[in-house]
Design an enzyme around this catalytic site. Structure first.
Site, short mmCIF file in Angstrom:
data_model
loop_
_atom_site.label_atom_id
_atom_site.label_comp_id
_atom_site.label_asym_id
_atom_site.label_seq_id
_atom_site.Cartn_x
_atom_site.Cartn_y
_atom_site.Cartn_z
N GLU A 1 0.44 -1.39 0.51
CA GLU A 1 -0.03 0.06 -0.27
C GLU A 1 0.89 1.34 -0.05
OE1 GLU A 1 -3.70 -1.50 2.66
OE2 GLU A 1 -2.11 0.03 3.78
N CYS A 2 0.33 2.30 -0.99
CA CYS A 2 1.14 3.32 -1.15
C CYS A 2 2.34 3.54 -0.82
CB CYS A 2 0.31 4.45 -0.25
SG CYS A 2 0.71 6.23 -0.52
#
Length: 450
Positions: A333-334
């Protein structure tokens, strides 16, 4: 007959403001710390998607902090968490998000749905009589909003405080003033507050804020006085999203957790464990290898602040490459996705060679690249969550899917890309696992990628 409903009652305050930057987090943390050190059980929550404020609230309250959001986490989930907290807490504190009426849904929506009394924190450093107008407007803008009172922040002097109090139409709403004091300021950076763990004086800052609050009317309220803000919470059995018990039974998930990878919802960890997963933690900054695991979660954080250290840890890079070559699942994620790319360029113009597991590069920028609640379809279904990042990526990978805006919201441009490479799934999107536990489980199961 309907499902049995039980009720729990507890004093609660939703700490809100007319805008961001007014001092909500400082006041919420000061209130939590003040009552916690007096021996009371305090439970704190954060309204909306946020990873950083909860770290400070956890330190101040001494208890885990979860998110409340009528869309991302869902109304039933909010009801269940508030009910559980009210069963054993002496005080519940909910920190709002942005301004009181900002966002869809807003902190005001949450307050009205559950009857949470609103404490309005107003930065009064550059105002006098207008303070009263702001307080009146916050209280009466929406009919039926529960309102506890107003606290003036960053006040210049006792004389200034007296002017502010005199400007209120209803003197009973005055809960005091916090004087301007740099010792009470919680430091910030581009994604929000600096994490409490990064500061050697974090607890001293919280104690200083609590000491200052203790001089106000709000800070001098005892347990009996707080009962004026008591709220009853009901929860019916099974009201929260059902967890597919055993969906991750026998699976060990390695979770990156250090200063570079720190954007982790406590509720996401609870969700994985409720489905039977064993969680093991490691530091991509400090450790030489992954722990034994079946799947890997690389959450968001600040890889850009630690790019040199990440690049230098070639042993960890080799261990993650071996994990990927073995076909074991990875959810990134990210910031976790950023580290998987080959290059990361920081604002100072430096370029760092990172793990190179995904082809492409990431570039930091001064302006926010994306922000807002979104949902993303993955193999197991649709997950709710949000996006918030200051970087952009360029890659030759095909886009396997894109996130969609939350209902009632519009996207600026396209949604966040979901990249799939072998058993890797990666996106700027931050997922709230409990919004669809079965979909969350699919991120970490090998058969979902075959």
């Amino acid at each position: 007959m309907g499902a049995e409903v039980n009720t729990a009652r507890c004093p609660v305050l939703l700490v809100a403001a007319p805008a961001s930057g007014q001092g909500k987090t400082t006041v919420a943390c000061a209130l939590a710390r003040l009552h916690a050190r007096q021996g009371r059980k305090v439970r704190a929550f954060k309204c909306g998607p946020d990873f950083l404020d909860p770290y400070w609230l956890t330190l101040a309250s001494g208890a885990p902090v979860h998110q409340l959001d009528l869309w991302m986490t869902g109304e039933a989930d909010c009801a269940q968490r508030l009910h559980e907290a009210a069963q054993d807490a002496d005080l519940i504190i909910v920190e709002g998000v942005m301004g009181l009426f900002d966002g869809q849904p807003s902190a005001a929506d949450l307050a009205q749905r559950f009857g949470l009394p609103v404490l309005a924190v107003i930065d009064a450093s550059a105002m006098a009589g207008t303070f009263g107008a702001l307080a009146w407007g916050l209280q009466h803008y929406r009919e039926g909003l529960p309102f506890a009172g107003v606290l003036a922040n960053r006040v210049a002097s006792p004389g200034h405080a007296a002017m502010l109090e005199d400007g209120l139409r209803d003197p009973a709403q005055w809960l005091g003033a916090l004087m301007r004091n740099e010792a009470l300021v919680l430091p910030e950076r581009h994604l929000g507050l600096v994490m409490a763990q990064e500061l050697g004086d974090a607890m001293q800052r919280l104690d200083a804020a609590a000491d200052a609050l203790a001089e106000t009317k709000l800070g001098q309220m005892d347990e009996q006085a707080l009962q004026a803000w008591a709220v009853s919470f009901e929860a019916a059995p099974g009201s929260r999203q059902d967890f597919p018990t055993g969906a991750l039974q026998g699976q060990t998930i390695a979770v990156a957790r250090d200063a570079a990878f720190c954007f982790i919802y406590a509720a996401n960890l609870d969700c994985l464990q409720a489905m039977g997963a064993e969680l093991v933690y490691f530091s991509p900054l400090a450790d030489a290898a992954l722990p034994d695991c079946d799947a890997l979660w690389l959450p968001g954080g600040y890889p850009e602040l630690h790019a040199h250290t990440l690049a230098a840890n070639t042993a960890m890079k080799s261990s993650i490459i071996s994990h990927v070559q073995d076909g074991k699942p990875v959810w990134a994620e990210c910031g976790g996705m950023m580290a998987l790319f080959a290059q990361l360029s920081t604002l100072d113009g430096a370029s760092h060679s990172l793990w190179g597991i995904l082809p492409g590069s990431v570039t930091m920028q001064k302006r926010l690249a994306a922000l807002g609640p979104q949902q993303l379809d993955v193999a197991g279904g649709s997950l709710r969550g949000h996006t918030f990042h200051y970087s952009t990526c360029v890659t030759q990978l095909p886009v396997a899917g894109r996130s969609q805006a939350a209902p009632g919201r519009t996207l600026r441009g396209e949604g966040e890309a979901l990249y799939v490479s072998g058993a890797i799934q990666a996106s700027y999107f931050h997922a709230w696992f409990a919004s669809n536990p079965a979909a969350a489980a699919s991120l970490f199961l090998k058969e979902s990628h075959d």
